[in-house]
Design a protein around this motif. Structure first.
Motif, PDB file in Angstrom:
ATOM      1  N   GLN A 128     -10.757  11.106 -11.074  1.00 49.44           N
ATOM      2  CA  GLN A 128     -11.076  12.392 -10.449  1.00 49.44           C
ATOM      3  C   GLN A 128     -11.935  12.167  -9.199  1.00 49.44           C
ATOM      4  N   TYR A 129     -12.885  11.250  -9.287  1.00 53.75           N
ATOM      5  CA  TYR A 129     -13.715  10.918  -8.129  1.00 53.75           C
ATOM      6  C   TYR A 129     -12.856  10.284  -7.021  1.00 53.75           C
ATOM      7  N   ALA A 130     -11.949   9.377  -7.424  1.00 55.06           N
ATOM      8  CA  ALA A 130     -11.069   8.734  -6.442  1.00 55.06           C
ATOM      9  C   ALA A 130     -10.184   9.759  -5.738  1.00 55.06           C
ATOM     10  N   LEU A 131      -9.734  10.761  -6.484  1.00 52.90           N
ATOM     11  CA  LEU A 131      -8.907  11.820  -5.897  1.00 52.90           C
ATOM     12  C   LEU A 131      -9.733  12.651  -4.909  1.00 52.90           C
ATOM     13  N   ALA A 132     -10.991  12.883  -5.254  1.00 53.99           N
ATOM     14  CA  ALA A 132     -11.885  13.604  -4.334  1.00 53.99           C
ATOM     15  C   ALA A 132     -12.011  12.841  -3.021  1.00 53.99           C
ATOM     16  N   LEU A 133     -12.157  11.523  -3.106  1.00 54.94           N
ATOM     17  CA  LEU A 133     -12.238  10.706  -1.895  1.00 54.94           C
ATOM     18  C   LEU A 133     -10.955  10.791  -1.075  1.00 54.94           C
ATOM     19  N   ALA A 169       0.827  -1.207   0.000  1.00 52.37           N
ATOM     20  CA  ALA A 169       0.000   0.000   0.000  1.00 52.37           C
ATOM     21  C   ALA A 169       0.860   1.256   0.000  1.00 52.37           C
ATOM     22  N   ASP A 170       0.467   2.218  -0.843  1.00 54.01           N
ATOM     23  CA  ASP A 170       1.172   3.493  -0.924  1.00 54.01           C
ATOM     24  C   ASP A 170       0.145   4.569  -1.304  1.00 54.01           C
ATOM     25  N   PRO A 171      -0.631   5.054  -0.326  1.00 52.69           N
ATOM     26  CA  PRO A 171      -1.687   6.040  -0.620  1.00 52.69           C
ATOM     27  C   PRO A 171      -1.183   7.309  -1.295  1.00 52.69           C
ATOM     28  N   ARG A 172       0.038   7.741  -0.931  1.00 54.11           N
ATOM     29  CA  ARG A 172       0.579   8.961  -1.539  1.00 54.11           C
ATOM     30  C   ARG A 172       0.769   8.777  -3.037  1.00 54.11           C
ATOM     31  N   GLN A 173       1.378   7.651  -3.436  1.00 48.69           N
ATOM     32  CA  GLN A 173       1.587   7.393  -4.857  1.00 48.69           C
ATOM     33  C   GLN A 173       0.250   7.197  -5.568  1.00 48.69           C
ATOM     34  N   MET A 183     -10.927  11.988   2.783  1.00 47.68           N
ATOM     35  CA  MET A 183     -10.505  11.097   3.872  1.00 47.68           C
ATOM     36  C   MET A 183      -9.084  11.365   4.341  1.00 47.68           C
ATOM     37  N   GLY A 184      -8.359  12.226   3.617  1.00 45.13           N
ATOM     38  CA  GLY A 184      -6.967  12.488   3.973  1.00 45.13           C
ATOM     39  C   GLY A 184      -6.066  11.306   3.706  1.00 45.13           C
ATOM     40  N   LYS A 185      -6.326  10.601   2.612  1.00 43.30           N
ATOM     41  CA  LYS A 185      -5.505   9.434   2.250  1.00 43.30           C
ATOM     42  C   LYS A 185      -4.498   9.821   1.173  1.00 43.30           C
ATOM     43  N   GLY A 186      -3.233   9.851   1.531  1.00 45.39           N
ATOM     44  CA  GLY A 186      -2.180  10.165   0.563  1.00 45.39           C
ATOM     45  C   GLY A 186      -1.997  11.645   0.323  1.00 45.39           C
ATOM     46  N   VAL A 187      -2.945  12.447   0.816  1.00 36.72           N
ATOM     47  CA  VAL A 187      -2.887  13.913   0.713  1.00 36.72           C
ATOM     48  C   VAL A 187      -3.461  14.478   2.020  1.00 36.72           C
ATOM     49  N   PRO A 188      -3.133  15.728   2.355  1.00 40.94           N
ATOM     50  CA  PRO A 188      -3.744  16.335   3.543  1.00 40.94           C
ATOM     51  C   PRO A 188      -5.261  16.446   3.346  1.00 40.94           C
ATOM     52  N   ARG A 189      -6.025  16.192   4.404  1.00 43.64           N
ATOM     53  CA  ARG A 189      -7.481  16.266   4.290  1.00 43.64           C
ATOM     54  C   ARG A 189      -7.890  17.689   3.946  1.00 43.64           C
ATOM     55  N   ASP A 190      -8.720  17.834   2.900  1.00 43.56           N
ATOM     56  CA  ASP A 190      -9.131  19.156   2.436  1.00 43.56           C
ATOM     57  C   ASP A 190     -10.525  19.024   1.831  1.00 43.56           C
ATOM     58  N   MET A 191     -11.562  19.313   2.626  1.00 40.55           N
ATOM     59  CA  MET A 191     -12.929  19.129   2.156  1.00 40.55           C
ATOM     60  C   MET A 191     -13.303  20.124   1.062  1.00 40.55           C
ATOM     61  N   ASN A 192     -12.722  21.316   1.074  1.00 35.69           N
ATOM     62  CA  ASN A 192     -12.993  22.278  -0.002  1.00 35.69           C
ATOM     63  C   ASN A 192     -12.521  21.724  -1.338  1.00 35.69           C
ATOM     64  N   LYS A 193     -11.338  21.133  -1.324  1.00 38.37           N
ATOM     65  CA  LYS A 193     -10.799  20.527  -2.549  1.00 38.37           C
ATOM     66  C   LYS A 193     -11.637  19.320  -2.958  1.00 38.37           C
ATOM     67  N   ALA A 194     -12.063  18.537  -1.974  1.00 36.44           N
ATOM     68  CA  ALA A 194     -12.888  17.367  -2.268  1.00 36.44           C
ATOM     69  C   ALA A 194     -14.192  17.779  -2.936  1.00 36.44           C
ATOM     70  N   VAL A 195     -14.846  18.795  -2.385  1.00 39.13           N
ATOM     71  CA  VAL A 195     -16.117  19.272  -2.952  1.00 39.13           C
ATOM     72  C   VAL A 195     -15.907  19.779  -4.374  1.00 39.13           C
ATOM     73  N   GLN A 196     -14.823  20.511  -4.581  1.00 37.14           N
ATOM     74  CA  GLN A 196     -14.503  21.022  -5.922  1.00 37.14           C
ATOM     75  C   GLN A 196     -14.356  19.870  -6.918  1.00 37.14           C
ATOM     76  N   LEU A 197     -13.647  18.820  -6.517  1.00 42.97           N
ATOM     77  CA  LEU A 197     -13.437  17.670  -7.401  1.00 42.97           C
ATOM     78  C   LEU A 197     -14.728  16.890  -7.619  1.00 42.97           C
ATOM     79  N   TYR A 198     -15.536  16.747  -6.562  1.00 41.34           N
ATOM     80  CA  TYR A 198     -16.842  16.097  -6.722  1.00 41.34           C
ATOM     81  C   TYR A 198     -17.671  16.831  -7.773  1.00 41.34           C
ATOM     82  N   ARG A 199     -17.682  18.164  -7.687  1.00 40.20           N
ATOM     83  CA  ARG A 199     -18.478  18.961  -8.631  1.00 40.20           C
ATOM     84  C   ARG A 199     -17.975  18.777 -10.064  1.00 40.20           C
ATOM     85  N   GLN A 200     -16.663  18.809 -10.213  1.00 44.73           N
ATOM     86  CA  GLN A 200     -16.096  18.651 -11.557  1.00 44.73           C
ATOM     87  C   GLN A 200     -16.425  17.275 -12.129  1.00 44.73           C
TER      88      GLN A 200
END
Length: 326
Positions: A99-104, A79-83, A108-125
């Protein structure tokens, strides 16, 4: 005269193999997916990962997505969440699933710092590109007011779009919205229809809720036998409240024959899952010796568990036992 090709997964795998050997990245990815799922070939996650990696190195975005999934979950590789997040980012422009997987990952803060604003932006896109999972996720966020301003109208729109695409959980949520009048006019028949669609797709909560409607006649008819079958299916998937209700059906003979042994067994199972009603009903079985040997001490312990969760019936049963001294 119309002609068609008969589906032949083994032949498809062989053809992908030839093209992959010639360096075709799409063929590598296609063959990798066949090894991943075991379609037309003997399932081999290790072989799949190898093919996804080779295809991804050649720039195939779908392969990047598959490889990212394997790295995120440690499937066939360490496992390597960052990669994984890096691969989702690289693939996201061409692959909406990535893109959806990146939003998740951001949610959840997996492999990247948790950022709900970024998640919402990606969900919308991703939702704008037709991704049903993103539509459902956004719909639920607007429904509950999680990280976005609560908006039942937008919640309905997103969830409805996902449901149209056959998303089982979205159909269940639409059922809830129609049943409770959330963002739409209350309509029990429509609720039952959406629950039915989700239940037929195997959604445990929808199976259970539709069973409750059938038990109560909210769809214009009562059908205890069909309700029992749905409860049984939901219980088999481990839905705690369905396990408890299955015990109740066996105890009372709703949609099936009375079977106190199975009633006791299911109450016990649901009690262990933490269902207050299951703990209370198990206590009742122990108190009266239904489906098991009478055991007042265990009955008290069960009532106490349910009472701690605030169940009024359990508090009464507990008080009654102490009053009678049984």
């Amino acid at each position: 005269v119309g002609r068609y090709v008969v589906k032949d997964l083994e032949k498809a795998a062989k053809l992908y193999e030839r093209a992959a050997e010639e360096g075709d990245p799409q063929a590598m990815c296609g063959l990798g997916a066949m090894y991943y799922y075991g379609n037309g070939v003997t399932k081999s996650i290790r072989r799949a990962v190898d093919l996804f990696r080779k295809s991804a190195d050649l720039g195939n975005s779908t392969a990047m997505y598959f490889l990212g999934m394997c790295l995120e979950n440690g499937t066939g590789v360490e496992a390597d969440p960052r990669q994984a997040a890096e691969l989702y980012f690289k693939a996201s422009e061409e692959c909406v699933e990535a893109q959806y997987a990146l939003a998740l990952c951001y949610a959840m803060g997996k492999g990247v710092p948790r950022d709900m604003n970024k998640a919402v932006q990606l969900y919308r896109q991703a939702a704008d590109r037709g991704n049903e999972e993103s539509k459902y996720s956004l719909g639920c966020m607007y429904l509950d007011g999680d990280y976005v301003e609560k908006d039942l109208k937008r919640a309905f729109e997103y969830i409805f779009e996902a449901a149209k695409a056959g998303h089982p959980a979205a159909n269940y949520q639409l059922g809830r919205m129609y049943e409770k009048g959330l963002g739409v006019e209350m309509n029990r028949r429509k609720a039952g229809s959406y629950y039915k669609t989700a239940a037929n797709a195997g959604h445990a909560q929808a199976q259970f809720r539709r069973a409750e409607l059938l038990m109560g006649g909210s769809e214009g008819r009562r059908d205890q036998v069909q309700a029992f079958e749905l409860i049984e299916k939901a219980a088999a998937q481990g839905l705690p409240e369905a396990v408890c209700q299955l015990g109740y059906c066996y105890e009372k003979g709703f949609g099936t024959k009375v079977n106190l042994l199975l009633a006791f067994e299911n109450y016990k199972k649901s009690a262990e899952m933490g269902v207050a009603a299951g703990q209370n009903n198990l206590g009742y079985m122990y108190e009266h010796g239904f489906g098991t040997q009478r055991d007042p001490e265990k009955a008290v312990a069960c009532y106490e568990q349910a009472a701690r969760q605030g169940l009024k019936e359990a508090k009464y049963n507990l008080a009654s036992m102490y009053e009678r001294g049984c």
